[in-house]
Design a protein around this motif. Structure first.
Motif, PDB file in Angstrom:
ATOM      1  N   ALA A 117     -19.849  -5.365 -36.355  1.00  0.00           N
ATOM      2  CA  ALA A 117     -20.698  -4.226 -35.978  1.00  0.00           C
ATOM      3  C   ALA A 117     -22.151  -4.651 -35.811  1.00  0.00           C
ATOM      4  O   ALA A 117     -22.870  -4.135 -34.953  1.00  0.00           O
ATOM      5  N   SER A 118     -22.594  -5.627 -36.606  1.00  0.00           N
ATOM      6  CA  SER A 118     -23.985  -6.083 -36.521  1.00  0.00           C
ATOM      7  C   SER A 118     -24.272  -6.816 -35.218  1.00  0.00           C
ATOM      8  O   SER A 118     -25.428  -6.923 -34.800  1.00  0.00           O
ATOM      9  N   GLN A 119     -23.233  -7.360 -34.581  1.00  0.00           N
ATOM     10  CA  GLN A 119     -23.411  -8.094 -33.340  1.00  0.00           C
ATOM     11  C   GLN A 119     -23.183  -7.230 -32.109  1.00  0.00           C
ATOM     12  O   GLN A 119     -23.394  -7.680 -30.982  1.00  0.00           O
ATOM     13  N   ALA A 120     -22.709  -6.005 -32.323  1.00  0.00           N
ATOM     14  CA  ALA A 120     -22.323  -5.165 -31.193  1.00  0.00           C
ATOM     15  C   ALA A 120     -23.546  -4.622 -30.472  1.00  0.00           C
ATOM     16  O   ALA A 120     -24.549  -4.254 -31.092  1.00  0.00           O
ATOM     17  N   LYS A 121     -23.462  -4.580 -29.149  1.00  0.00           N
ATOM     18  CA  LYS A 121     -24.458  -3.932 -28.322  1.00  0.00           C
ATOM     19  C   LYS A 121     -23.828  -2.653 -27.799  1.00  0.00           C
ATOM     20  O   LYS A 121     -23.037  -2.679 -26.867  1.00  0.00           O
ATOM     21  N   GLY A 122     -24.140  -1.555 -28.432  1.00  0.00           N
ATOM     22  CA  GLY A 122     -23.468  -0.317 -28.111  1.00  0.00           C
ATOM     23  C   GLY A 122     -22.251  -0.145 -28.989  1.00  0.00           C
ATOM     24  O   GLY A 122     -22.236  -0.539 -30.158  1.00  0.00           O
TER      25      GLY A 122
END
Length: 859
Positions: free
Chosen positions: A105-110
């Motif tokens: 989740a910390s790496q997600a864009k959107g």
């Protein structure tokens, strides 16, 4: 579906609608891609379900039904305990699609990326928590051939069956007469049955009428077409032809095998490296099963002989149940035991090869103990291998695999220089090199004790195995030591003895100086050069103190806070590499598991033979049964010395004579033991064909092609068949298919109709089977039938004046004595016919009221 309509109606409201957020659009896409499945949608620490799925989960799982958005019911289960909920959902007959978050989740864009990583169905279970160790759970596919290949209700023709167990990788095919399809399914025992779906979406009559408890799933018809199926199989096994598997490209079983393969691939995530470009690396090539290889036992016989389960349900008191208890050491042996009992051998050579091993185990108890000890070190290798192949192996799986591979050395030592087990020793030697390398790699990388159940927090890889991992662990473990040294260095540099270095969960690491000493920090605050001791920055002001941070402490903070994450990530990477190297040895692991499972079943046979005084049956090619002191294998354990042994002689002794009796009419009282006697003959014959020893003082067994039984009374009202109709249907099957090599067990044929009709049918059936020449034990209360045997006191002729007696029929009776109007059962079978059934006396024993008994005597 309701959730689609609800989302469509809310879509125009834009992002403000809770049912049309990016995550819910994801959900809708996955739900539409997996119709008929309950979607477990991962959101943080929970798997969420929405709309109809949520309400279903509320009913089946008992989880709370909530609504975060008006009109959108939802329910969830914690991710760490999801397997228990999955098991309950599958047991309730539902299919489940598991949608995971495939990025942090910390790496997600959107919105976080998600994907359905597995589809769990009743026939595709692999996880340890979803399957009992001894449980077999294949998925099967059926294809009908001929004019009614679409699966209509027409009779006749042939059908092909393919079955595979995803949890172990086994794969087999067979083509049988449609009339024998239900029998084959009973032996296979699938958890799910696939068929070619119809235009109207209904289950075809032929499939619906199959008496199996398997879930039935329709599949696209093109997947069963021979051309597509053949190509799918060739791609799976990377071959140009299926001939090496004993299958021609136009073999009728190819369609069923290809349709099944397509379904298995569809339920698994296949774009991982282990997926091998759309294949299941652990699925073995299909093995063609021919009826001539095995002693055939039909569905009715499996049930009435209580081979796998009792008529009351469950395996307690069944043949399989008593053999498993205290017999097999490994889980894979327990599963193979079921297969050997349901698929006994029909060829003398393989049977006698097994017998030689059992004899060695009986004669040398130390050998048996050493073999048991060696096998006890093995984990469930086939199922671990399967989880490894589909990327669901746990740290404990891999460590267990390493221990099992290391145990091959001990097992080889136990088998060495023992001629009866030389074939198994050679098969083991062929894979020992690969197993030893694997065991060493796993032992070098993984801890022996306190192995974690998962890698969420790490803790599997040994210290010293990987420098990068050690660095991260050291940084995290030695943080306090570093901080103490750093604090001392700062005190020496600043001259402030009360200076402290501390940590706060909100603000992180800091340097704290009292307000009285704050002025001494000005030089460090004004000097930006860290090399000169400067570069300090104010972090927090308290009432009586000031807190600072330095570039050096900031760097340390970042390293320490990330060290745990980095350590776990590095462990996961090392674990993936280790699993990848183990996957390269799947073929060796399969070979090893086969050897261990077969030896385990033979050990079970040997242990039982030694404990209960079983003997090695002599196999002959003539159609004969000659048992001295035979005992029912289940009652032998339950009753011990209270069980009365009996002799069985059919077809003469091993020096068989053509006119020797092949059919025995057995008369005598109810409860005297007729049913036990005939079942004993069938079970002893079955055990003799598995390669095991048998409960008797002496046994000579002529090889059989089939065992038929018609025992007990039950109806199939759901299929429109009364008790008598079921009885006649099963008897008709026997009359049509019995051969001189068959063993037939009949109990009270004709009792479901009027006396005259029943007697007439029983008479004609006895004559027919005597004419076939099969070995037959026929228990009856129709004493008129005893006149069929030569020398009977009863005399009667046919309408055409010919004698009714047949040379190959004999009379037997279960003895009883009457004393003071009471009956005493001796349970001993003797030559000759009984003249009474003692029904009224038995009724008294059953507790029938005295006035009823007296009136019956008067009548």
């Amino acid at each position: 579906m309701r959730y689609i309509a609800a989302m469509a109606s809310k879509g125009s409201k834009g992002q403000s609608s809770g049912a049309d957020t990016p995550a819910m659009r994801q959900y809708r896409g996955f739900k539409e891609a997996h119709p008929g499945c309950v979607l477990f949608f991962r959101m943080g620490d929970f798997y969420e379900m929405f709309f109809d799925d949520a309400e279903l989960a509320h009913r089946v799982l008992g989880v709370t039904l909530t609504r975060r958005t008006e009109g959108v019911p939802m329910a969830g289960v914690p991710y760490h305990s999801v397997e228990g909920y999955l098991r309950r959902m599958i047991q309730a007959g539902h299919r489940v699609a598991v949608c995971e978050q495939v990025e942090e989740a910390s790496q997600a864009k959107g919105v976080v990326k998600r994907d359905v990583t597995r589809v769990i169905t009743p026939g595709t279970l692999t996880d340890e928590t979803l399957l009992a160790d001894e449980q077999v759970n294949p998925c099967a596919a059926v294809v009908f051939h001929g004019s009614d290949s679409g699966g209509g209700s027409g009779g006749g023709g042939r059908a092909s069956l393919a079955w595979a167990e995803l949890s172990t990788g086994s794969f087999a095919v067979a083509t049988v007469e449609v009339d024998g399809l239900a029998d084959e399914l009973a032996r296979v025992g699938p958890g799910e049955l696939l068929y070619c779906e119809t235009a109207d979406g209904e289950v075809p009559p032929r499939v619906a009428e199959l008496p199996t408890g398997a879930a039935k799933t329709g599949r696209p018809g093109w997947q069963f077409r021979p051309a597509e199926a053949s190509e799918a199989l060739k791609k799976q096994y990377r071959v140009a032809s299926l001939a090496g598997f004993g299958l021609a490209d136009d073999d009728p079983a190819v369609g069923a095998a290809g349709g099944l393969l397509a379904y298995l691939l569809e339920t698994q995530k296949r774009d991982e490296p282990s997926g091998g470009d759309g294949v299941l690396p652990h699925l073995r090539p299909p093995r063609a099963v021919a009826q001539t290889q095995h002693l055939v036992i039909d569905r009715a016989s499996l049930a009435s002989l209580e081979v796998e389960s009792t008529l009351r349900g469950g395996d307690e008191g069944s043949l399989l149940g008593v053999f498993r208890r205290g017999g097999c050491v490994t889980a894979m042996g327990k599963r193979l035991l079921r297969e050997w009992l349901c698929y006994p051998l029909a060829e003398r050579g393989p049977i006698e090869a097994r017998q030689r091993v059992v004899r060695a185990l009986v004669d040398d108890r130390r050998f048996a103990e050493e073999l048991a000890e060696a096998l006890d070190a093995l984990h469930d290798v086939p199922r671990i291998t399967a989880r490894l192949a589909v990327d669901r192996a746990t740290p404990r799986d891999v460590v267990g695999l390493g221990r099992s591979a290391a145990a091959a050395e001990k097992l080889a030592e136990v088998l060495a220089d023992r001629p009866p087990t030389s074939a198994w020793a050679e098969r083991l030697d062929a894979v020992r090199g690969e197993l030893d390398d694997m065991a060493q790699r796993i032992a070098a990388a993984c801890k022996d004790e306190d192995v974690p159940a998962h890698l969420r927090d790490g803790g599997l890889i040994r210290d010293g195995f990987d420098a990068e991992l050690d660095e991260q662990r050291t940084l995290k473990r030695d943080a306090n030591r570093w901080l103490a040294g750093y604090q001392k260095k700062l005190i020496d540099r600043t001259g402030v003895a009360s200076l402290k270095v501390g940590f706060n969960k909100v603000f992180g690491y800091y340097i704290e100086v009292t307000a009285a000493n704050r002025v001494k920090m000005e030089d460090f605050l004004s000097d930006p050069d860290p090399e000169a001791g400067g570069g300090w920055a104010r972090k927090q002001t308290l009432k009586n103190a000031e807190r600072f941070i330095t570039p050096e402490l900031k760097e340390f903070e970042g390293n320490v806070l990330r060290a745990g994450e980095r350590a776990v990530a590095r462990e996961q990477s090392l674990f993936a590499e280790l699993c990848g190297s183990c996957r390269e040895q799947i073929a060796a692991l399969h070979g090893y598991a086969d050897v261990a499972a077969e030896l385990d079943v033979l050990l079970c046979f040997g242990r039982r033979a030694a404990r209960y005084r079983y003997v090695c049956p002599e196999l002959v090619d003539t159609p004969t049964l000659d048992f001295a002191g035979a005992r029912h294998p289940v009652l032998d354990e339950l009753l011990g010395d209270g069980l009365v042994p009996n002799d069985v002689v059919l077809g003469g002794a091993k020096d068989y004579e053509a006119d020797a009796p092949s059919l025995a009419l057995i008369t005598g009282p109810n409860m005297a033991g007729k049913s036990t006697y005939i079942r004993t003959a069938a079970l002893v014959t079955l055990l003799a064909h598995t390669g095991g020893f048998v409960p008797a003082e002496r046994a000579v067994v002529g090889l059989c092609d089939r065992i038929f039984t018609r025992v007990g009374a039950h109806d199939e009202l759901h299929a429109g068949r009364s008790t008598f109709m079921v009885e006649m249907t099963e008897t008709a099957n026997i009359c049509h298919h019995a051969t001189p090599g068959s063993l037939v067990i009949l109990d009270e044929i004709g009792r479901g109709t009027s006396t005259l009709d029943g007697l007439s049918l029983a008479w004609a059936i006895a004559e027919h089977l005597a004419g076939v020449g099969c070995r037959c034990l026929f228990a009856t209360h129709y004493h008129e039938l005893t006149s069929l045997a030569p020398g009977s006191d009863r005399t009667a002729d046919r309408d055409d004046g010919t004698s009714k007696t047949l040379a190959n029929i004999t009379n037997l009776n279960v003895t009883a004595r009457e004393w003071n109007d009471q009956i005493v059962f001796l349970h001993r079978v003797a030559a000759g016919a009984a003249d009474r059934s003692y029904g009224i006396q038995v009724a008294r024993l059953a507790g029938l009221p005295d006035p009823v008994v007296k009136r019956a005597q008067e009548l």
